[in-house]
Design an enzyme around this catalytic site. Structure first.
Site, PDB file in Angstrom:
ATOM      1  N   GLY A  46     -59.308 -19.228 112.955  1.00 38.06           N
ATOM      2  CA  GLY A  46     -59.576 -20.633 113.249  1.00 38.06           C
ATOM      3  C   GLY A  46     -58.561 -21.347 114.115  1.00 38.06           C
ATOM      4  O   GLY A  46     -58.906 -22.272 114.841  1.00 38.06           O
ATOM      5  N   GLU A 108     -52.481 -24.252 111.849  1.00 39.62           N
ATOM      6  CA  GLU A 108     -53.758 -23.944 111.206  1.00 39.62           C
ATOM      7  C   GLU A 108     -54.821 -24.941 111.643  1.00 39.62           C
ATOM      8  O   GLU A 108     -54.508 -26.079 112.023  1.00 39.62           O
ATOM      9  CB  GLU A 108     -53.563 -23.943 109.684  1.00 39.62           C
ATOM     10  CG  GLU A 108     -54.790 -23.707 108.842  1.00 39.62           C
ATOM     11  CD  GLU A 108     -55.530 -22.400 109.090  1.00 39.62           C
ATOM     12  OE1 GLU A 108     -55.784 -22.070 110.258  1.00 39.62           O
ATOM     13  OE2 GLU A 108     -55.886 -21.729 108.106  1.00 39.62           O
ATOM     14  N   ASP A 109     -56.065 -24.519 111.586  1.00 38.29           N
ATOM     15  CA  ASP A 109     -57.154 -25.407 111.991  1.00 38.29           C
ATOM     16  C   ASP A 109     -57.340 -26.549 110.993  1.00 38.29           C
ATOM     17  O   ASP A 109     -57.494 -27.701 111.378  1.00 38.29           O
ATOM     18  CB  ASP A 109     -58.464 -24.620 112.182  1.00 38.29           C
ATOM     19  CG  ASP A 109     -58.848 -23.761 110.979  1.00 38.29           C
ATOM     20  OD1 ASP A 109     -58.136 -23.768 109.949  1.00 38.29           O
ATOM     21  OD2 ASP A 109     -59.878 -23.059 111.069  1.00 38.29           O
ATOM     22  N   ASP A 112     -57.348 -27.517 103.705  1.00 40.73           N
ATOM     23  CA  ASP A 112     -58.413 -27.862 102.768  1.00 40.73           C
ATOM     24  C   ASP A 112     -57.791 -27.906 101.375  1.00 40.73           C
ATOM     25  O   ASP A 112     -57.058 -28.831 101.038  1.00 40.73           O
ATOM     26  CB  ASP A 112     -59.543 -26.835 102.904  1.00 40.73           C
ATOM     27  CG  ASP A 112     -60.769 -27.170 102.078  1.00 40.73           C
ATOM     28  OD1 ASP A 112     -60.819 -28.264 101.506  1.00 40.73           O
ATOM     29  OD2 ASP A 112     -61.677 -26.328 101.997  1.00 40.73           O
ATOM     30  N   LEU A 117     -52.517 -21.880 103.206  1.00 34.70           N
ATOM     31  CA  LEU A 117     -51.257 -22.249 103.854  1.00 34.70           C
ATOM     32  C   LEU A 117     -50.075 -22.100 102.911  1.00 34.70           C
ATOM     33  O   LEU A 117     -48.987 -21.710 103.339  1.00 34.70           O
ATOM     34  CB  LEU A 117     -51.339 -23.677 104.390  1.00 34.70           C
ATOM     35  CG  LEU A 117     -52.119 -23.805 105.695  1.00 34.70           C
ATOM     36  CD1 LEU A 117     -52.196 -25.254 106.133  1.00 34.70           C
ATOM     37  CD2 LEU A 117     -51.487 -22.956 106.796  1.00 34.70           C
ATOM     38  N   LYS A 141     -58.086 -32.329 105.400  1.00 35.44           N
ATOM     39  CA  LYS A 141     -59.291 -32.762 104.672  1.00 35.44           C
ATOM     40  C   LYS A 141     -58.922 -33.610 103.468  1.00 35.44           C
ATOM     41  O   LYS A 141     -58.095 -33.207 102.644  1.00 35.44           O
ATOM     42  CB  LYS A 141     -60.076 -31.512 104.237  1.00 35.44           C
ATOM     43  CG  LYS A 141     -61.521 -31.789 103.936  1.00 35.44           C
ATOM     44  CD  LYS A 141     -62.259 -30.538 103.504  1.00 35.44           C
ATOM     45  CE  LYS A 141     -62.920 -29.831 104.670  1.00 35.44           C
ATOM     46  NZ  LYS A 141     -63.934 -28.848 104.197  1.00 35.44           N
ATOM     47  N   ASP A 177     -65.091 -22.675 112.281  1.00 34.33           N
ATOM     48  CA  ASP A 177     -66.449 -22.147 112.226  1.00 34.33           C
ATOM     49  C   ASP A 177     -67.107 -22.500 110.906  1.00 34.33           C
ATOM     50  O   ASP A 177     -66.443 -22.849 109.928  1.00 34.33           O
ATOM     51  CB  ASP A 177     -66.422 -20.621 112.318  1.00 34.33           C
ATOM     52  CG  ASP A 177     -65.940 -20.000 111.010  1.00 34.33           C
ATOM     53  OD1 ASP A 177     -64.829 -20.359 110.564  1.00 34.33           O
ATOM     54  OD2 ASP A 177     -66.679 -19.191 110.408  1.00 34.33           O
ATOM     55  N   ARG A 183     -67.284 -22.199 116.897  1.00 36.54           N
ATOM     56  CA  ARG A 183     -65.848 -22.167 117.204  1.00 36.54           C
ATOM     57  C   ARG A 183     -65.565 -22.696 118.611  1.00 36.54           C
ATOM     58  O   ARG A 183     -64.511 -23.279 118.855  1.00 36.54           O
ATOM     59  CB  ARG A 183     -65.303 -20.737 117.098  1.00 36.54           C
ATOM     60  CG  ARG A 183     -65.163 -20.220 115.683  1.00 36.54           C
ATOM     61  CD  ARG A 183     -64.250 -18.996 115.668  1.00 36.54           C
ATOM     62  NE  ARG A 183     -64.432 -18.183 114.479  1.00 36.54           N
ATOM     63  CZ  ARG A 183     -63.805 -18.384 113.327  1.00 36.54           C
ATOM     64  NH1 ARG A 183     -62.974 -19.389 113.180  1.00 36.54           N
ATOM     65  NH2 ARG A 183     -64.028 -17.578 112.304  1.00 36.54           N
TER      66      ARG A 183
HETATM   67  P1  IMP Z   1     -57.841 -23.421 101.640  1.00 41.65           P
HETATM   68  O1  IMP Z   1     -57.134 -22.203 101.176  1.00 41.65           O
HETATM   69  O2  IMP Z   1     -58.810 -23.983 100.660  1.00 41.65           O
HETATM   70  O3  IMP Z   1     -56.926 -24.500 102.168  1.00 41.65           O
HETATM   71  O4  IMP Z   1     -58.773 -22.928 102.813  1.00 41.65           O
HETATM   72  C1  IMP Z   1     -58.471 -23.219 104.101  1.00 41.65           C
HETATM   73  C2  IMP Z   1     -59.300 -22.370 105.020  1.00 41.65           C
HETATM   74  O5  IMP Z   1     -60.691 -22.552 104.772  1.00 41.65           O
HETATM   75  C3  IMP Z   1     -59.053 -22.838 106.419  1.00 41.65           C
HETATM   76  O6  IMP Z   1     -58.133 -22.011 107.033  1.00 41.65           O
HETATM   77  C4  IMP Z   1     -60.396 -22.756 107.069  1.00 41.65           C
HETATM   78  O7  IMP Z   1     -60.499 -21.518 107.719  1.00 41.65           O
HETATM   79  C5  IMP Z   1     -61.391 -22.794 105.966  1.00 41.65           C
HETATM   80  N1  IMP Z   1     -62.055 -24.106 105.896  1.00 41.65           N
HETATM   81  C6  IMP Z   1     -61.860 -25.074 104.981  1.00 41.65           C
HETATM   82  N2  IMP Z   1     -62.637 -26.126 105.204  1.00 41.65           N
HETATM   83  C7  IMP Z   1     -63.368 -25.832 106.302  1.00 41.65           C
HETATM   84  C8  IMP Z   1     -64.388 -26.541 107.045  1.00 41.65           C
HETATM   85  O8  IMP Z   1     -64.779 -27.681 106.743  1.00 41.65           O
HETATM   86  N3  IMP Z   1     -64.892 -25.895 108.138  1.00 41.65           N
HETATM   87  C9  IMP Z   1     -64.493 -24.649 108.499  1.00 41.65           C
HETATM   88  N4  IMP Z   1     -63.543 -23.961 107.848  1.00 41.65           N
HETATM   89  C10 IMP Z   1     -62.984 -24.546 106.755  1.00 41.65           C
HETATM   90 MG    MG Z   2     -58.839 -20.611 108.884  1.00 38.17          MG
END
Ligand code: IMP
Ligand code: MG
Length: 199
Positions: A46, A108-109, A112, A117, A141, A177, A183
């Site tokens: 991403g 990072e993109d 969430d 991270l 987010k 994505d 993407r």
């Molecule tokens: P985390 O471990 O829950 O922080 O997940 C983060 C990862 O989930 C990010 O690196 C994204 O690749 C993916 N992700 C989380 N939310 C979204 C979204 O709304 N669209 C696309 N990818 C997302």
């Molecule tokens: Mg990602």
């Protein structure tokens, strides 16, 4: 095929993304002015679009030379988070070349729930010998109903550089994505989740 019917709306226009990336590049160029290089580590897949733009923004702002590395994180279980998740096992792959004593920026993109991270940052510090890890995310987010565990993870993961805060929806574009789609979109969109919910 372009599944444009799966896009609900534009959240952040291409122009706003570009303007913000230029600002972040200038900020990083300033913060790293006394460094020989800015070492960026992107999370595949991403982050590759954002990191490419960001590196060029640092260059254009007169910052130090930019070095790139990548990590890949794979999550056990489903690709899409489930509501009320409390923990997530994240495995780090594609270990970057030696980071001994370096100050790096983890790019990072989207931030969430933060499990990805948090794991990668710990990995860069503990296994790769980075001296410091700054965090740069295009999107942050704002979670609607984070579990207590997620709140704890997020408290420890305040990004040093944030592009935009976004609502708790599925977003895509600028490298992000949904099921590998969108993407290449130059803007950030909200996706209609019903197209991707199976079973
Ligand atoms: P985390 O471990 O829950 O922080 O997940 C983060 C990862 O989930 C990010 O690196 C994204 O690749 C993916 N992700 C989380 N939310 C979204 C979204 O709304 N669209 C696309 N990818 C997302
Ligand atoms: Mg990602």
């Amino acid at each position: 095929m372009r599944h444009t019917e799966r896009i609900e709306k534009t959240l952040i226009s291409e122009e706003r993304v570009q303007r913000r990336v230029a600002e972040l590049g200038a900020e990083i160029a300033r913060d790293f002015a006394d460094h020989d290089t800015v070492h960026m580590i992107g999370v595949l897949k991403g982050a590759f679009v954002f990191m490419a733009d960001l590196g060029r923004a640092v260059w254009k702002a007169g910052g130090p030379d930019v070095r790139y590395d990548f990590v890949r994180a794979s999550t056990y279980g489903t690709a899409v988070k489930s509501a009320g998740e409390v923990a997530r096992e994240v495995r780090v792959e594609m270990v970057p070349s030696k980071l001994d004593g370096k100050d790096v920026i983890l790019v990072e993109d989207i931030l969430d729930q933060g499990f990805t991270l948090a794991r990668i940052r710990a990995f860069l510090l503990q296994e790769c010998g980075a001296r410091s890890v700054k965090l740069c995310v295009l999107l942050d987010k704002e979670l609607a109903h984070p579990s207590a565990q997620v709140q704890a993870v997020r408290r420890e993961l305040v990004p040093d550089y944030t592009g935009f805060r976004v609502p708790d929806r599925w977003v895509a574009g600028c490298g992000l994505d949904v099921a590998e789609e969108f993407r290449a979109l130059p803007e950030v969109v909200v996706v209609r989740e019903e197209f991707y919910r199976h079973g």
